[in-house]
Each structure stands twice: as C-alpha cells, then as structure tokens.
Design a protein around this motif. Structure first.
Motif, PDB file in Angstrom:
ATOM      1  N   HIS A 122       0.880  -1.284  -0.037  1.00 11.41           N
ATOM      2  CA  HIS A 122      -0.052   0.020  -0.010  1.00 11.41           C
ATOM      3  C   HIS A 122       0.727   1.360  -0.066  1.00 11.41           C
ATOM      4  O   HIS A 122       0.269   2.491   0.097  1.00 11.41           O
ATOM      5  N   GLU A 171      -8.114  -4.833   6.651  1.00 12.69           N
ATOM      6  CA  GLU A 171      -9.371  -4.853   6.188  1.00 12.69           C
ATOM      7  C   GLU A 171      -9.577  -4.536   4.570  1.00 12.69           C
ATOM      8  O   GLU A 171     -10.368  -5.244   3.803  1.00 12.69           O
ATOM      9  N   GLU A 172      -9.002  -3.485   4.173  1.00 16.71           N
ATOM     10  CA  GLU A 172      -8.654  -2.985   2.594  1.00 16.71           C
ATOM     11  C   GLU A 172      -8.268  -4.251   1.831  1.00 16.71           C
ATOM     12  O   GLU A 172      -8.644  -4.715   0.762  1.00 16.71           O
ATOM     13  N   GLY A 213      -7.228  -1.252   9.479  1.00 18.10           N
ATOM     14  CA  GLY A 213      -8.039  -0.741   8.271  1.00 18.10           C
ATOM     15  C   GLY A 213      -7.162  -1.278   6.900  1.00 18.10           C
ATOM     16  O   GLY A 213      -8.046  -1.604   6.043  1.00 18.10           O
ATOM     17  N   GLU A 214      -6.028  -1.082   7.217  1.00 15.78           N
ATOM     18  CA  GLU A 214      -5.265  -1.661   6.037  1.00 15.78           C
ATOM     19  C   GLU A 214      -5.459  -3.105   5.574  1.00 15.78           C
ATOM     20  O   GLU A 214      -5.461  -3.653   4.737  1.00 15.78           O
ATOM     21  N   MET A 242     -10.466  -7.350   1.070  1.00 17.23           N
ATOM     22  CA  MET A 242     -11.355  -7.037   0.155  1.00 17.23           C
ATOM     23  C   MET A 242     -10.686  -7.280  -1.440  1.00 17.23           C
ATOM     24  O   MET A 242     -11.590  -7.446  -2.474  1.00 17.23           O
TER      25      MET A 242
END
Length: 245
Positions: free
Chosen positions: A180, A221-222, A218-219, A225
């Motif tokens: 990321h 979770e991203e 959050g990372e 997906m």
C-alpha cells in the motif's frame, strides 16, 4: 497415571502402564524409587502394601499442571493465525491491550526506557531506508513499551500476543503495508507514541497507540477485499521460513 487411577497403584502396575502407554521401559526398582521420591515430596501416599494414591497436595499439583497444559494448547491453537479474519482479531486484541500499556508507560517510564525506545525507533527507520527487514525493530519497539509499563500482568498478557511464533504474521503486515506504500507510517506513528510517553501524557500515548493499530486494522480490512487475500495463508507460511535478524 495416579491422577486417573480409581485405586492404589503399585510399582509393577505403574511400570506396565509406562511401557504400554508411554514407551518408557523402566525397571520395577526404578519405578519404586520414583514413587519413594514422590512420597518424600508429599505428592503421594502409601496405602498399606497396595500401592500409592495422590495426596491432596499431589492432586492439586496435577490438576494445576493439566490446566496449565490445556491453556498452553489453547493459546497455541488460537495464535496459529492463517486467515485475514484471525489477523484482524489479533490486531483488535492488541489494540485493546496496548492502548492501556501505552498509558501506563507514560506514567512509569524511566530514562533508560526512553533511550531504548528511541534507539529502537531509530533502527526501525534505518531498516526501512536501507531496504532491510524492518519487522524485528518494529516488534522490539512494542516490546520495550510493554517493559516501560512496569506491569508483570500486562507483560504476561502482551507476551502471548507478541510471541516469536507470530513473527511471520508481523512480516505479513509489513508486506501488506509495503504494497500500500504505507510501510513508513509505522515508525512515524511510533514516534508520536514515544513523544507522548516522553511527555508523560497518558491520554496522548493511549490515543496515539489506538490510532496506530487502528490504521493497521484498516489496511488489513482493505487487503481482505482484494484478490490477494486468498493467498495470505501461503504468504504467512512462506514468511515463517524467513529467519529473524
């Protein structure tokens, strides 16, 4: 063996069970000596010539040992993280615990602790700049913060969530954040935590740690997906083979 027995156990019976169930071929004389040692420790009691039974102290000792073994096995299974959901649960558990640890560290940190935390932070940044493995330095910062909290209870709890067996999961996090383009965020966030701890600001330290781990959550979770989420178990298995520096 004595714990599960319904009647006194003699050396002959004990020897047979040791051979048949555990593959331990001791002589009957050796078993007798062991039983005498257990008598001397107050863990067993002789019942005439019938054999031994566990004393109340011995029964408590065995129950405690079996309970500890069961807890260890539970921890081992729980920390065998393979799926994205398991990693998220681990990070959430860390967030709940480490926000409190950061708060305590701000209240109890010593000058030596601050120097060690700064050195770990500097090494973390250096690893990223050099392209070296940043995982050990990042993990070490969190471990030092636990030590700075000066709490045996929190140290024991955190120890289970910072087990060396989880190094491959930590490395997987670095792979995810590296993909990321955010791998450099961790030392910057550690610096905010350290500054709050240095200023003895418990609320700021707690908030900074909460923000840091929330960002990692959050990372992940991203990541969950995306199409790469299904290869995570293989990634962790591969990273498990990488030696720690």
């Amino acid at each position: 063996m004595l714990h599960r027995a319904d009647e006194p156990v003699g050396a002959r019976v004990a020897r047979r069970v040791l051979v048949e169930e555990f593959g331990r071929d001791l002589s009957e004389a050796s078993v007798s000596r062991v039983l005498l040692r257990l008598d001397g420790l107050g863990l067993t009691e002789a019942v005439g010539r019938k054999g031994r039974i566990l004393s109340p102290r011995g029964r408590r000792h065995v129950s405690s040992t079996l309970s500890s073994r069961h807890r260890h096995e539970q921890f081992t299974r729980a920390l065998d993280l393979r799926s994205v959901q398991e990693i998220l649960d681990w990070l959430r558990a860390r967030r709940a615990l480490e926000t409190e640890i950061a708060s305590l560290a701000a209240q109890r940190v010593s000058t030596d602790d601050l120097a060690s935390l700064q050195a770990a932070l500097d090494e973390h940044r250096s690893c990223i700049l050099r392209g070296a493995d940043p995982t050990p330095a990042g993990m070490y910062f969190h471990q030092l913060l636990v030590e700075a909290a000066k709490s045996p209870l929190f140290e024991a709890l955190a120890g289970s969530l910072h087990s060396p067996a989880l190094a491959s999961v930590e490395r997987a996090l670095d792979v995810i954040t590296g993909g990321h383009g955010t791998i450099g965020h961790s030392p910057d966030e550690h610096a905010i935590v350290l500054e709050a701890v240095r200023n003895r600001d418990a609320d700021a330290a707690s908030g900074a740690m909460h923000s840091h781990l929330s960002r990692l959550i959050g990372e992940v979770e991203e990541f969950s997906m995306g199409s790469m989420a299904q290869v995570l178990p293989n990634l962790i298995a591969a990273l498990h083979q990488v030696p720690q520096s």
